[in-house]
Motif scaffolding. Sequence first.
Motif, PDB file in Angstrom:
ATOM      1  N   ASP A  57       0.608  -1.438   0.246  1.00  0.00           N
ATOM      2  CA  ASP A  57      -0.040   0.495  -0.421  1.00  0.00           C
ATOM      3  C   ASP A  57       0.606   1.341  -0.059  1.00  0.00           C
ATOM      4  O   ASP A  57       0.213   1.691   1.192  1.00  0.00           O
ATOM      5  CB  ASP A  57      -0.963   0.138   1.084  1.00  0.00           C
ATOM      6  N   PHE A  58       1.715   1.399  -1.380  1.00  0.00           N
ATOM      7  CA  PHE A  58       2.398   3.002  -1.378  1.00  0.00           C
ATOM      8  C   PHE A  58       1.527   4.003  -0.970  1.00  0.00           C
ATOM      9  O   PHE A  58       0.704   3.881  -2.292  1.00  0.00           O
ATOM     10  CB  PHE A  58       3.414   2.066  -2.317  1.00  0.00           C
ATOM     11  N   SER A  59       2.191   4.907  -0.700  1.00  0.00           N
ATOM     12  CA  SER A  59       1.119   6.049  -1.311  1.00  0.00           C
ATOM     13  C   SER A  59       1.626   7.065  -2.354  1.00  0.00           C
ATOM     14  O   SER A  59       3.047   6.519  -2.307  1.00  0.00           O
ATOM     15  CB  SER A  59       0.581   7.179  -0.215  1.00  0.00           C
ATOM     16  N   ASN A  60       1.496   7.956  -3.050  1.00  0.00           N
ATOM     17  CA  ASN A  60       1.993   8.970  -3.327  1.00  0.00           C
ATOM     18  C   ASN A  60       3.116   9.753  -2.842  1.00  0.00           C
ATOM     19  O   ASN A  60       3.830  10.514  -3.704  1.00  0.00           O
ATOM     20  CB  ASN A  60       0.999   9.701  -4.503  1.00  0.00           C
ATOM     21  N   ASP A  61       3.777   9.234  -1.780  1.00  0.00           N
ATOM     22  CA  ASP A  61       4.331  10.660  -0.787  1.00  0.00           C
ATOM     23  C   ASP A  61       5.499   9.545  -0.552  1.00  0.00           C
ATOM     24  O   ASP A  61       6.859  10.413  -0.052  1.00  0.00           O
ATOM     25  CB  ASP A  61       3.761  11.548   0.366  1.00  0.00           C
ATOM     26  N   ASP A  62       5.732   8.572  -0.880  1.00  0.00           N
ATOM     27  CA  ASP A  62       6.237   6.992  -0.769  1.00  0.00           C
ATOM     28  C   ASP A  62       7.847   7.551  -1.727  1.00  0.00           C
ATOM     29  O   ASP A  62       7.300   8.034  -3.286  1.00  0.00           O
ATOM     30  CB  ASP A  62       6.053   5.864  -0.850  1.00  0.00           C
ATOM     31  N   GLN A  63       9.017   7.072  -0.659  1.00  0.00           N
ATOM     32  CA  GLN A  63       9.554   7.878  -1.859  1.00  0.00           C
ATOM     33  C   GLN A  63      10.725   6.180  -2.299  1.00  0.00           C
ATOM     34  O   GLN A  63      10.893   5.072  -1.223  1.00  0.00           O
ATOM     35  CB  GLN A  63      11.099   8.387  -1.242  1.00  0.00           C
ATOM     36  N   PHE A  64      11.525   5.343  -3.329  1.00  0.00           N
ATOM     37  CA  PHE A  64      11.971   4.849  -3.547  1.00  0.00           C
ATOM     38  C   PHE A  64      13.703   5.312  -4.042  1.00  0.00           C
ATOM     39  O   PHE A  64      13.682   5.980  -4.838  1.00  0.00           O
ATOM     40  CB  PHE A  64      11.253   3.966  -4.280  1.00  0.00           C
ATOM     41  N   PHE A  65      14.238   4.128  -2.891  1.00  0.00           N
ATOM     42  CA  PHE A  65      15.794   3.863  -3.536  1.00  0.00           C
ATOM     43  C   PHE A  65      15.901   2.593  -3.791  1.00  0.00           C
ATOM     44  O   PHE A  65      16.054   2.282  -3.140  1.00  0.00           O
ATOM     45  CB  PHE A  65      16.459   4.376  -2.230  1.00  0.00           C
ATOM     46  N   VAL A  66      16.035   2.649  -5.307  1.00  0.00           N
ATOM     47  CA  VAL A  66      16.716   1.711  -5.990  1.00  0.00           C
ATOM     48  C   VAL A  66      18.008   1.555  -6.497  1.00  0.00           C
ATOM     49  O   VAL A  66      18.949   1.716  -6.984  1.00  0.00           O
ATOM     50  CB  VAL A  66      15.669   1.354  -7.570  1.00  0.00           C
ATOM     51  N   LEU A  67      18.406   0.206  -5.875  1.00  0.00           N
ATOM     52  CA  LEU A  67      19.725   0.067  -6.637  1.00  0.00           C
ATOM     53  C   LEU A  67      19.526  -1.077  -7.188  1.00  0.00           C
ATOM     54  O   LEU A  67      19.142  -2.729  -6.226  1.00  0.00           O
ATOM     55  CB  LEU A  67      20.921  -0.580  -4.486  1.00  0.00           C
ATOM     56  N   ALA A  68      20.436  -1.519  -8.404  1.00  0.00           N
ATOM     57  CA  ALA A  68      20.512  -2.534  -9.028  1.00  0.00           C
ATOM     58  C   ALA A  68      22.085  -2.830  -9.717  1.00  0.00           C
ATOM     59  O   ALA A  68      23.006  -1.953  -8.920  1.00  0.00           O
ATOM     60  CB  ALA A  68      19.907  -1.625 -10.726  1.00  0.00           C
ATOM     61  N   ASP A  69      21.897  -3.890  -9.655  1.00  0.00           N
ATOM     62  CA  ASP A  69      23.031  -4.715 -10.356  1.00  0.00           C
ATOM     63  C   ASP A  69      24.318  -4.263 -10.919  1.00  0.00           C
ATOM     64  O   ASP A  69      25.150  -3.888 -10.944  1.00  0.00           O
ATOM     65  CB  ASP A  69      23.104  -6.321 -10.365  1.00  0.00           C
ATOM     66  N   ILE A  70      23.329  -4.009 -12.578  1.00  0.00           N
ATOM     67  CA  ILE A  70      23.908  -3.505 -13.967  1.00  0.00           C
ATOM     68  C   ILE A  70      23.229  -1.681 -14.806  1.00  0.00           C
ATOM     69  O   ILE A  70      21.605  -2.754 -14.746  1.00  0.00           O
ATOM     70  CB  ILE A  70      24.056  -4.393 -14.707  1.00  0.00           C
ATOM     71  N   VAL A  71      23.236  -1.197 -14.863  1.00  0.00           N
ATOM     72  CA  VAL A  71      22.910  -0.192 -15.016  1.00  0.00           C
ATOM     73  C   VAL A  71      22.465  -0.454 -16.248  1.00  0.00           C
ATOM     74  O   VAL A  71      23.521  -1.003 -17.383  1.00  0.00           O
ATOM     75  CB  VAL A  71      23.648   1.341 -15.412  1.00  0.00           C
ATOM     76  N   GLY A  72      20.936  -0.462 -17.059  1.00  0.00           N
ATOM     77  CA  GLY A  72      20.780  -0.833 -18.483  1.00  0.00           C
ATOM     78  C   GLY A  72      20.505  -2.421 -18.742  1.00  0.00           C
ATOM     79  O   GLY A  72      19.752  -3.401 -19.787  1.00  0.00           O
ATOM     80  N   GLY A  73      20.236  -2.609 -17.623  1.00  0.00           N
ATOM     81  CA  GLY A  73      20.038  -4.071 -17.783  1.00  0.00           C
ATOM     82  C   GLY A  73      18.854  -4.485 -17.412  1.00  0.00           C
ATOM     83  O   GLY A  73      17.841  -3.329 -17.096  1.00  0.00           O
ATOM     84  N   SER A  74      17.945  -5.761 -17.520  1.00  0.00           N
ATOM     85  CA  SER A  74      16.301  -5.438 -18.086  1.00  0.00           C
ATOM     86  C   SER A  74      15.646  -5.801 -16.230  1.00  0.00           C
ATOM     87  O   SER A  74      14.486  -4.852 -16.210  1.00  0.00           O
ATOM     88  CB  SER A  74      16.059  -7.337 -18.280  1.00  0.00           C
ATOM     89  N   PRO A  75      16.643  -6.230 -15.381  1.00  0.00           N
ATOM     90  CA  PRO A  75      15.454  -5.681 -14.057  1.00  0.00           C
ATOM     91  C   PRO A  75      15.719  -4.405 -14.283  1.00  0.00           C
ATOM     92  O   PRO A  75      14.450  -4.213 -13.912  1.00  0.00           O
ATOM     93  CB  PRO A  75      16.961  -6.168 -12.594  1.00  0.00           C
TER      94      PRO A  75
END
Length: 145
Positions: A57-75
């Motif tokens: 139940d995320f709200s419009n005010d929630d913030q996400f810090f997304v860390l990925a293994d590879i920039v440009g990868g499918s995930p």
Amino acid sequence: MKYLVLVSHGGFADGLKTSLAMFAGDQINRVFALGLEPGTSADTFKEKVNHFFDEHDFSNDDQFFVLADIVGGSPLTTFTSVLSERGFLANSQIFGGTNLTMALTTLVSMDAMDKATLSSTILSEAGNALEEFKVAAPEDDDDEI
């Protein structure tokens, strides 16, 4: 609320979350891991990402810090696409080349710093964690006569 989302190929994100749990205490409840498993298409992974957003139940005010293994990868590209479709992209900071130091820095600092300072800190700490580990060779204990 601020959340850390780990995105990767295979089980890297799950493993990273497991390692973070050793340091994070109750904050681990704000960490999510999503991996594109071998043999899974990007479309199927997109369904998984959409399900992830549907079950929380995320709200419009929630913030996400997304860390990925590879920039440009499918995930990462798939996750970012869903972030955009759901209107969360503007509330997100996204990084690639994740390591444990980077993830830990993000988790312990995301409530204490503004986005610009946090971004700089994340990248600095991630880079500082990279170094060659050298073990000194044991000295020759034989007495020379």
